[in-house]
Design a protein around this motif. Structure first.
Motif, PDB file in Angstrom:
ATOM      1  N   ASP A  19       0.848  -1.190   0.000  1.00 55.50           N
ATOM      2  CA  ASP A  19       0.000   0.000   0.000  1.00 55.50           C
ATOM      3  C   ASP A  19       0.888   1.246   0.000  1.00 55.50           C
ATOM      4  O   ASP A  19       1.479   1.600   1.016  1.00 55.50           O
ATOM      5  CB  ASP A  19      -0.912  -0.007   1.228  1.00 55.50           C
ATOM      6  CG  ASP A  19      -1.864   1.178   1.262  1.00 55.50           C
ATOM      7  OD1 ASP A  19      -1.865   1.982   0.301  1.00 55.50           O
ATOM      8  OD2 ASP A  19      -2.602   1.299   2.260  1.00 55.50           O
ATOM      9  N   LEU A  20       0.988   1.910  -1.147  1.00 53.93           N
ATOM     10  CA  LEU A  20       1.853   3.091  -1.266  1.00 53.93           C
ATOM     11  C   LEU A  20       1.413   4.249  -0.381  1.00 53.93           C
ATOM     12  O   LEU A  20       2.219   5.110  -0.036  1.00 53.93           O
ATOM     13  CB  LEU A  20       1.896   3.557  -2.725  1.00 53.93           C
ATOM     14  CG  LEU A  20       2.734   2.712  -3.677  1.00 53.93           C
ATOM     15  CD1 LEU A  20       2.418   3.068  -5.116  1.00 53.93           C
ATOM     16  CD2 LEU A  20       4.204   2.910  -3.400  1.00 53.93           C
ATOM     17  N   SER A  21       0.138   4.265   0.014  1.00 50.54           N
ATOM     18  CA  SER A  21      -0.331   5.377   0.848  1.00 50.54           C
ATOM     19  C   SER A  21       0.335   5.354   2.224  1.00 50.54           C
ATOM     20  O   SER A  21       0.395   6.386   2.895  1.00 50.54           O
ATOM     21  CB  SER A  21      -1.851   5.331   0.984  1.00 50.54           C
ATOM     22  OG  SER A  21      -2.260   4.176   1.708  1.00 50.54           O
ATOM     23  N   THR A  22       0.871   4.206   2.641  1.00 51.02           N
ATOM     24  CA  THR A  22       1.560   4.145   3.941  1.00 51.02           C
ATOM     25  C   THR A  22       2.881   4.901   3.914  1.00 51.02           C
ATOM     26  O   THR A  22       3.465   5.162   4.974  1.00 51.02           O
ATOM     27  CB  THR A  22       1.828   2.684   4.356  1.00 51.02           C
ATOM     28  OG1 THR A  22       2.678   2.065   3.376  1.00 51.02           O
ATOM     29  CG2 THR A  22       0.525   1.906   4.464  1.00 51.02           C
ATOM     30  N   LEU A  23       3.375   5.278   2.734  1.00 48.59           N
ATOM     31  CA  LEU A  23       4.591   6.092   2.618  1.00 48.59           C
ATOM     32  C   LEU A  23       4.248   7.558   2.368  1.00 48.59           C
ATOM     33  O   LEU A  23       5.119   8.361   2.030  1.00 48.59           O
ATOM     34  CB  LEU A  23       5.469   5.567   1.471  1.00 48.59           C
ATOM     35  CG  LEU A  23       6.018   4.145   1.633  1.00 48.59           C
ATOM     36  CD1 LEU A  23       6.831   3.740   0.413  1.00 48.59           C
ATOM     37  CD2 LEU A  23       6.868   4.035   2.894  1.00 48.59           C
ATOM     38  N   ASN A  24       2.960   7.914   2.547  1.00 49.28           N
ATOM     39  CA  ASN A  24       2.477   9.292   2.408  1.00 49.28           C
ATOM     40  C   ASN A  24       2.560   9.838   0.984  1.00 49.28           C
ATOM     41  O   ASN A  24       2.679  11.047   0.791  1.00 49.28           O
ATOM     42  CB  ASN A  24       3.212  10.240   3.380  1.00 49.28           C
ATOM     43  CG  ASN A  24       2.817   9.965   4.812  1.00 49.28           C
ATOM     44  OD1 ASN A  24       1.676   9.621   5.102  1.00 49.28           O
ATOM     45  ND2 ASN A  24       3.773  10.093   5.722  1.00 49.28           N
ATOM     46  N   PHE A  25       2.490   8.963  -0.015  1.00 48.24           N
ATOM     47  CA  PHE A  25       2.344   9.447  -1.382  1.00 48.24           C
ATOM     48  C   PHE A  25       0.926   9.976  -1.557  1.00 48.24           C
ATOM     49  O   PHE A  25      -0.006   9.567  -0.861  1.00 48.24           O
ATOM     50  CB  PHE A  25       2.582   8.313  -2.382  1.00 48.24           C
ATOM     51  CG  PHE A  25       4.027   7.997  -2.612  1.00 48.24           C
ATOM     52  CD1 PHE A  25       4.821   8.810  -3.416  1.00 48.24           C
ATOM     53  CD2 PHE A  25       4.605   6.878  -2.033  1.00 48.24           C
ATOM     54  CE1 PHE A  25       6.152   8.514  -3.637  1.00 48.24           C
ATOM     55  CE2 PHE A  25       5.943   6.577  -2.241  1.00 48.24           C
ATOM     56  CZ  PHE A  25       6.721   7.397  -3.055  1.00 48.24           C
ATOM     57  N   SER A  26       0.776  10.888  -2.503  1.00 42.85           N
ATOM     58  CA  SER A  26      -0.540  11.485  -2.729  1.00 42.85           C
ATOM     59  C   SER A  26      -1.514  10.445  -3.274  1.00 42.85           C
ATOM     60  O   SER A  26      -1.105   9.497  -3.942  1.00 42.85           O
ATOM     61  CB  SER A  26      -0.419  12.646  -3.727  1.00 42.85           C
ATOM     62  OG  SER A  26      -0.199  12.139  -5.027  1.00 42.85           O
ATOM     63  N   PRO A  27      -2.807  10.615  -2.998  1.00 40.93           N
ATOM     64  CA  PRO A  27      -3.810   9.686  -3.544  1.00 40.93           C
ATOM     65  C   PRO A  27      -3.771   9.599  -5.072  1.00 40.93           C
ATOM     66  O   PRO A  27      -4.029   8.548  -5.637  1.00 40.93           O
ATOM     67  CB  PRO A  27      -5.135  10.279  -3.063  1.00 40.93           C
ATOM     68  CG  PRO A  27      -4.776  11.064  -1.841  1.00 40.93           C
ATOM     69  CD  PRO A  27      -3.407  11.610  -2.099  1.00 40.93           C
ATOM     70  N   THR A  28      -3.420  10.720  -5.728  1.00 46.16           N
ATOM     71  CA  THR A  28      -3.325  10.710  -7.184  1.00 46.16           C
ATOM     72  C   THR A  28      -2.233   9.748  -7.647  1.00 46.16           C
ATOM     73  O   THR A  28      -2.419   8.954  -8.571  1.00 46.16           O
ATOM     74  CB  THR A  28      -3.020  12.130  -7.714  1.00 46.16           C
ATOM     75  OG1 THR A  28      -4.046  13.017  -7.283  1.00 46.16           O
ATOM     76  CG2 THR A  28      -2.947  12.132  -9.237  1.00 46.16           C
ATOM     77  N   TYR A  29      -1.079   9.822  -6.987  1.00 45.14           N
ATOM     78  CA  TYR A  29       0.028   8.933  -7.350  1.00 45.14           C
ATOM     79  C   TYR A  29      -0.309   7.478  -7.019  1.00 45.14           C
ATOM     80  O   TYR A  29      -0.065   6.576  -7.825  1.00 45.14           O
ATOM     81  CB  TYR A  29       1.307   9.358  -6.620  1.00 45.14           C
ATOM     82  CG  TYR A  29       2.510   8.537  -7.023  1.00 45.14           C
ATOM     83  CD1 TYR A  29       3.203   8.826  -8.191  1.00 45.14           C
ATOM     84  CD2 TYR A  29       2.935   7.461  -6.257  1.00 45.14           C
ATOM     85  CE1 TYR A  29       4.290   8.070  -8.583  1.00 45.14           C
ATOM     86  CE2 TYR A  29       4.024   6.695  -6.642  1.00 45.14           C
ATOM     87  CZ  TYR A  29       4.697   7.005  -7.807  1.00 45.14           C
ATOM     88  OH  TYR A  29       5.758   6.256  -8.190  1.00 45.14           O
ATOM     89  N   VAL A  30      -0.884   7.267  -5.846  1.00 42.47           N
ATOM     90  CA  VAL A  30      -1.230   5.907  -5.420  1.00 42.47           C
ATOM     91  C   VAL A  30      -2.201   5.275  -6.408  1.00 42.47           C
ATOM     92  O   VAL A  30      -2.122   4.075  -6.705  1.00 42.47           O
ATOM     93  CB  VAL A  30      -1.829   5.925  -3.997  1.00 42.47           C
ATOM     94  CG1 VAL A  30      -2.393   4.565  -3.620  1.00 42.47           C
ATOM     95  CG2 VAL A  30      -0.765   6.349  -2.986  1.00 42.47           C
ATOM     96  N   GLY A  31      -3.111   6.085  -6.957  1.00 49.01           N
ATOM     97  CA  GLY A  31      -4.100   5.567  -7.898  1.00 49.01           C
ATOM     98  C   GLY A  31      -3.513   5.182  -9.248  1.00 49.01           C
ATOM     99  O   GLY A  31      -4.132   4.445 -10.003  1.00 49.01           O
TER     100      GLY A  31
END
Length: 198
Positions: free
Chosen positions: A95-107
């Motif tokens: 889950d890339l969001s656990t590294l504080n990437f933006s939701p746009t990037y994670v998507g």
């Protein structure tokens, strides 16, 4: 493992056929920096050899027909396929969001741990699994052998087709590189005496 087999069959007194098939496969994991060669694996592992594999499949089919003691026809077809597998499957589903990437990037990024390159450090992350180049070679051959008086003659045709199919996702979760220039005492004049890539 490696397996080979051959079948010979006399279709008639003048026609003989054989079929041969071979298969071998190498599968391993290696080149770990942050993990041992068993679970649990470190999600930031840098090895691109998890898994690592090589596989060969090949077959040959040949038919030989004797028209008379001086004339023989041989028809042969064969196929060889080589497949290579590497990349990393360790962090699949991360889950890339656990590294504080933006939701746009994670998507948009794939669900793997990203690749980080820090100068003077080993880095983190690896190329996602799924680098699967595959080579396919197909060969067809027809040979007519004829003995005439004191002469042995051969006439024939051979066709070979070689194809390659490669699936390479690249660093689809991201590939980030950092050096120590930004944190040096003077960013406009980098020095090894100060600054750090992390």
């Amino acid at each position: 493992p490696q397996y080979d087999g051959r079948l010979d069959y006399n279709m008639s007194d003048s026609t003989h056929m054989f079929f041969r098939y071979g298969w071998n496969s190498l599968a391993e994991t290696r080149s770990y920096i942050y993990s041992f060669s068993g679970e649990p694996y470190n999600l930031a592992e840098t090895s691109n050899n998890s898994p690592f594999g090589r596989q060969n499949d090949d077959f040959t089919l040949q038919v030989t027909h004797t028209f008379n003691p001086t004339t023989v026809l041989q028809v042969r077809t064969g196929l060889d396929r080589f497949k290579s597998i590497n990349g990393s499957s360790i962090s699949e589903g991360f889950d890339l969001s656990t590294l504080n990437f933006s939701p746009t990037y994670v998507g948009q990024a794939s669900t793997w741990f990203p690749k980080f390159n820090w100068s003077d450090y080993a880095g983190a992350g690896a190329n996602p699994g799924g680098i699967n180049p595959s080579d396919l070679t197909v060969t067809n051959e027809v040979v007519l052998a004829k003995t005439f008086d004191k002469h042995n003659m051969k006439f024939g045709f051979q066709n070979m087709e070689v194809g390659e199919n490669t699936e390479t996702p690249g660093y689809s979760a991201g590939n980030f590189s950092f050096n120590g220039n930004f944190t040096t005492a003077n960013p406009l004049a980098p020095s090894s005496a100060s600054g750090n890539s992390i």
